[in-house]
Write a protein that holds these residues in place. Structure first.
Motif, PDB file in Angstrom:
ATOM      1  N   GLU A  80       0.841  -1.190   0.000  1.00 29.19           N
ATOM      2  CA  GLU A  80       0.000   0.000   0.000  1.00 29.19           C
ATOM      3  C   GLU A  80       0.880   1.245   0.000  1.00 29.19           C
ATOM      4  OE1 GLU A  80      -2.691  -0.061   3.332  1.00 29.19           O
ATOM      5  OE2 GLU A  80      -3.481  -2.043   2.798  1.00 29.19           O
ATOM      6  N   ARG A  81       0.481   2.235  -0.760  1.00 26.34           N
ATOM      7  CA  ARG A  81       1.187   3.513  -0.751  1.00 26.34           C
ATOM      8  C   ARG A  81       0.990   4.151   0.625  1.00 26.34           C
ATOM      9  NH1 ARG A  81       3.671   6.708  -4.537  1.00 26.34           N
ATOM     10  NH2 ARG A  81       3.290   8.942  -4.440  1.00 26.34           N
ATOM     11  N   LEU A  82       2.050   4.704   1.184  1.00 30.54           N
ATOM     12  CA  LEU A  82       1.989   5.297   2.516  1.00 30.54           C
ATOM     13  C   LEU A  82       0.952   6.412   2.574  1.00 30.54           C
ATOM     14  CD1 LEU A  82       3.334   5.267   5.349  1.00 30.54           C
ATOM     15  CD2 LEU A  82       4.818   7.106   4.497  1.00 30.54           C
ATOM     16  N   ARG A  83       0.142   6.372   3.638  1.00 31.05           N
ATOM     17  CA  ARG A  83      -0.903   7.376   3.881  1.00 31.05           C
ATOM     18  C   ARG A  83      -0.780   7.899   5.316  1.00 31.05           C
ATOM     19  NH1 ARG A  83      -4.163   2.747   2.384  1.00 31.05           N
ATOM     20  NH2 ARG A  83      -4.860   2.787   4.544  1.00 31.05           N
ATOM     21  N   ALA A  84      -1.467   8.978   5.579  1.00 27.52           N
ATOM     22  CA  ALA A  84      -1.457   9.573   6.918  1.00 27.52           C
ATOM     23  C   ALA A  84      -1.978   8.589   7.960  1.00 27.52           C
ATOM     24  CB  ALA A  84      -2.281  10.854   6.934  1.00 27.52           C
ATOM     25  N   ASP A  85      -2.989   7.790   7.599  1.00 29.30           N
ATOM     26  CA  ASP A  85      -3.570   6.880   8.584  1.00 29.30           C
ATOM     27  C   ASP A  85      -2.703   5.654   8.871  1.00 29.30           C
ATOM     28  OD1 ASP A  85      -4.199   5.851   6.022  1.00 29.30           O
ATOM     29  OD2 ASP A  85      -5.990   4.849   6.779  1.00 29.30           O
ATOM     30  N   HIS A  86      -1.570   5.532   8.229  1.00 30.16           N
ATOM     31  CA  HIS A  86      -0.624   4.457   8.541  1.00 30.16           C
ATOM     32  C   HIS A  86       0.293   4.812   9.718  1.00 30.16           C
ATOM     33  CE1 HIS A  86      -1.020   3.008   4.160  1.00 30.16           C
ATOM     34  NE2 HIS A  86      -1.496   2.040   4.923  1.00 30.16           N
ATOM     35  N   ALA A  87       0.274   6.051  10.162  1.00 29.85           N
ATOM     36  CA  ALA A  87       1.247   6.540  11.139  1.00 29.85           C
ATOM     37  C   ALA A  87       1.338   5.674  12.388  1.00 29.85           C
ATOM     38  CB  ALA A  87       0.950   7.993  11.512  1.00 29.85           C
ATOM     39  N   ASP A  88       0.224   5.397  13.041  1.00 37.86           N
ATOM     40  CA  ASP A  88       0.268   4.634  14.295  1.00 37.86           C
ATOM     41  C   ASP A  88       0.804   3.222  14.080  1.00 37.86           C
ATOM     42  OD1 ASP A  88      -0.715   6.819  15.671  1.00 37.86           O
ATOM     43  OD2 ASP A  88      -2.787   6.086  15.692  1.00 37.86           O
ATOM     44  N   ALA A  89       0.357   2.566  13.024  1.00 40.26           N
ATOM     45  CA  ALA A  89       0.816   1.208  12.745  1.00 40.26           C
ATOM     46  C   ALA A  89       2.291   1.195  12.368  1.00 40.26           C
ATOM     47  CB  ALA A  89      -0.027   0.582  11.632  1.00 40.26           C
ATOM     48  N   LEU A  90       2.731   2.200  11.634  1.00 37.64           N
ATOM     49  CA  LEU A  90       4.132   2.262  11.227  1.00 37.64           C
ATOM     50  C   LEU A  90       5.034   2.501  12.436  1.00 37.64           C
ATOM     51  CD1 LEU A  90       6.209   2.146   8.992  1.00 37.64           C
ATOM     52  CD2 LEU A  90       5.721   4.547   8.500  1.00 37.64           C
ATOM     53  N   HIS A 107       5.949   2.985   0.718  1.00 38.82           N
ATOM     54  CA  HIS A 107       4.955   1.902   0.741  1.00 38.82           C
ATOM     55  C   HIS A 107       5.059   1.125   2.044  1.00 38.82           C
ATOM     56  CE1 HIS A 107       6.208   2.716  -3.394  1.00 38.82           C
ATOM     57  NE2 HIS A 107       4.934   2.547  -3.691  1.00 38.82           N
ATOM     58  N   VAL A 108       3.937   0.572   2.458  1.00 39.41           N
ATOM     59  CA  VAL A 108       3.918  -0.339   3.602  1.00 39.41           C
ATOM     60  C   VAL A 108       3.348  -1.673   3.138  1.00 39.41           C
ATOM     61  CG1 VAL A 108       3.772   1.463   5.370  1.00 39.41           C
ATOM     62  CG2 VAL A 108       1.670   0.529   4.386  1.00 39.41           C
ATOM     63  N   LEU A 109       3.695  -2.724   3.878  1.00 36.23           N
ATOM     64  CA  LEU A 109       3.183  -4.067   3.617  1.00 36.23           C
ATOM     65  C   LEU A 109       2.224  -4.420   4.733  1.00 36.23           C
ATOM     66  CD1 LEU A 109       6.606  -5.692   2.771  1.00 36.23           C
ATOM     67  CD2 LEU A 109       4.753  -5.206   1.168  1.00 36.23           C
ATOM     68  N   VAL A 110       0.988  -4.738   4.368  1.00 37.36           N
ATOM     69  CA  VAL A 110      -0.048  -5.030   5.344  1.00 37.36           C
ATOM     70  C   VAL A 110      -0.531  -6.455   5.109  1.00 37.36           C
ATOM     71  CG1 VAL A 110      -2.306  -4.338   6.229  1.00 37.36           C
ATOM     72  CG2 VAL A 110      -0.707  -2.594   5.384  1.00 37.36           C
ATOM     73  N   ASP A 111      -0.475  -7.278   6.170  1.00 36.09           N
ATOM     74  CA  ASP A 111      -0.880  -8.678   6.019  1.00 36.09           C
ATOM     75  C   ASP A 111      -2.398  -8.836   6.065  1.00 36.09           C
ATOM     76  OD1 ASP A 111      -1.665  -8.749   8.725  1.00 36.09           O
ATOM     77  OD2 ASP A 111       0.017  -9.994   9.356  1.00 36.09           O
ATOM     78  N   GLU A 112      -2.852 -10.067   5.900  1.00 37.69           N
ATOM     79  CA  GLU A 112      -4.296 -10.343   5.826  1.00 37.69           C
ATOM     80  C   GLU A 112      -5.044 -10.020   7.115  1.00 37.69           C
ATOM     81  OE1 GLU A 112      -1.727 -13.737   6.730  1.00 37.69           O
ATOM     82  OE2 GLU A 112      -1.941 -12.642   4.856  1.00 37.69           O
ATOM     83  N   ASP A 113      -4.302  -9.890   8.234  1.00 34.51           N
ATOM     84  CA  ASP A 113      -4.919  -9.515   9.506  1.00 34.51           C
ATOM     85  C   ASP A 113      -4.896  -8.007   9.739  1.00 34.51           C
ATOM     86  OD1 ASP A 113      -5.405 -12.203  10.163  1.00 34.51           O
ATOM     87  OD2 ASP A 113      -3.371 -12.417  10.973  1.00 34.51           O
ATOM     88  N   GLY A 114      -4.393  -7.259   8.754  1.00 38.17           N
ATOM     89  CA  GLY A 114      -4.321  -5.813   8.879  1.00 38.17           C
ATOM     90  C   GLY A 114      -3.080  -5.312   9.596  1.00 38.17           C
ATOM     91  N   GLU A 115      -2.134  -6.220   9.894  1.00 41.71           N
ATOM     92  CA  GLU A 115      -0.910  -5.831  10.593  1.00 41.71           C
ATOM     93  C   GLU A 115       0.141  -5.362   9.598  1.00 41.71           C
ATOM     94  OE1 GLU A 115       2.637  -7.725  13.372  1.00 41.71           O
ATOM     95  OE2 GLU A 115       0.860  -8.925  12.968  1.00 41.71           O
ATOM     96  N   LEU A 116       0.796  -4.262   9.923  1.00 41.20           N
ATOM     97  CA  LEU A 116       1.880  -3.760   9.099  1.00 41.20           C
ATOM     98  C   LEU A 116       3.118  -4.612   9.380  1.00 41.20           C
ATOM     99  CD1 LEU A 116       2.540  -0.050   8.449  1.00 41.20           C
ATOM    100  CD2 LEU A 116       4.421  -1.642   8.670  1.00 41.20           C
ATOM    101  N   VAL A 117       3.670  -5.237   8.331  1.00 42.02           N
ATOM    102  CA  VAL A 117       4.784  -6.169   8.507  1.00 42.02           C
ATOM    103  C   VAL A 117       6.047  -5.751   7.764  1.00 42.02           C
ATOM    104  CG1 VAL A 117       3.273  -8.133   9.005  1.00 42.02           C
ATOM    105  CG2 VAL A 117       4.011  -7.692   6.645  1.00 42.02           C
TER     106      VAL A 117
END
Length: 162
Positions: free
Chosen positions: A5-15, A60-70
């Motif tokens: 996924e292209r990096l977005r503002a809402d990725h901040a906490d997970a990242l 970009h971030v990698l997000v698994d099927e459980d929604g976890e950033l890996v």
């Protein structure tokens, strides 16, 4: 395989959580980001998004099927049809082909969506896993370098739409 996924503002906490959880793991093979990285994360994340919006980088971030950033895969210093590739995959996803697949996908995006014609990358000699990922994705060695005081290799990949 995780979704790219292209990096977005809402990725901040997970990242931030990903970077904190894997800090020790990453420090075994690459230099630690330092405490300031974590203390100033919110401002840094906003700055990265601004660079991305300006076309200077593609994050970009990698997000698994459980929604976890890996993991994450970045193209930085975009200029004259070239960019530098960087990536990191968390300990829980390492050794499962995640990095190889993510780099393959970003190489394809670089050529088709971002209009790039070549990518460079760097890896230390004592990081064989990273070197293998690059070589499996068509990167070739272009010469020795010193990376954060350690011997390493610079890589190049052309033919991004192949």
């Amino acid at each position: 395989m995780p979704n790219l996924e292209r990096l977005r503002a809402d990725h901040a906490d997970a990242l931030l959580a990903f970077e904190r959880a894997n800090r020790g793991y990453f420090a075994r093979s690459i230099p630690d980001r330092g405490d300031a990285y974590f203390e100033e994360f919110a401002a840094r994340h906003k700055a990265l998004l601004a660079e991305q919006d300006a076309g200077l980088c593609h994050f970009h971030v990698l997000v698994d099927e459980d929604g976890e950033l890996v993991g994450r895969v970045n193209l930085v210093d975009v200029a004259a049809g070239c960019a530098e590739l960087g990536y990191r995959v968390g300990e829980s996803a390492a050794g499962h082909g995640v990095a190889t697949a993510a780099v393959r996908d970003v190489c394809r995006l670089a050529g088709t969506a971002y209009g790039l014609v070549s990518l460079t990358a760097r890896a230390t000699l004592d990081n064989p896993a990273s070197r293998t990922v690059l070589e499996r994705n068509g990167f070739t060695e272009t010469g020795p370098i010193t990376l954060n005081g350690r011997p390493g290799v610079r890589y190049l990949r052309t033919g991004l739409t192949d």
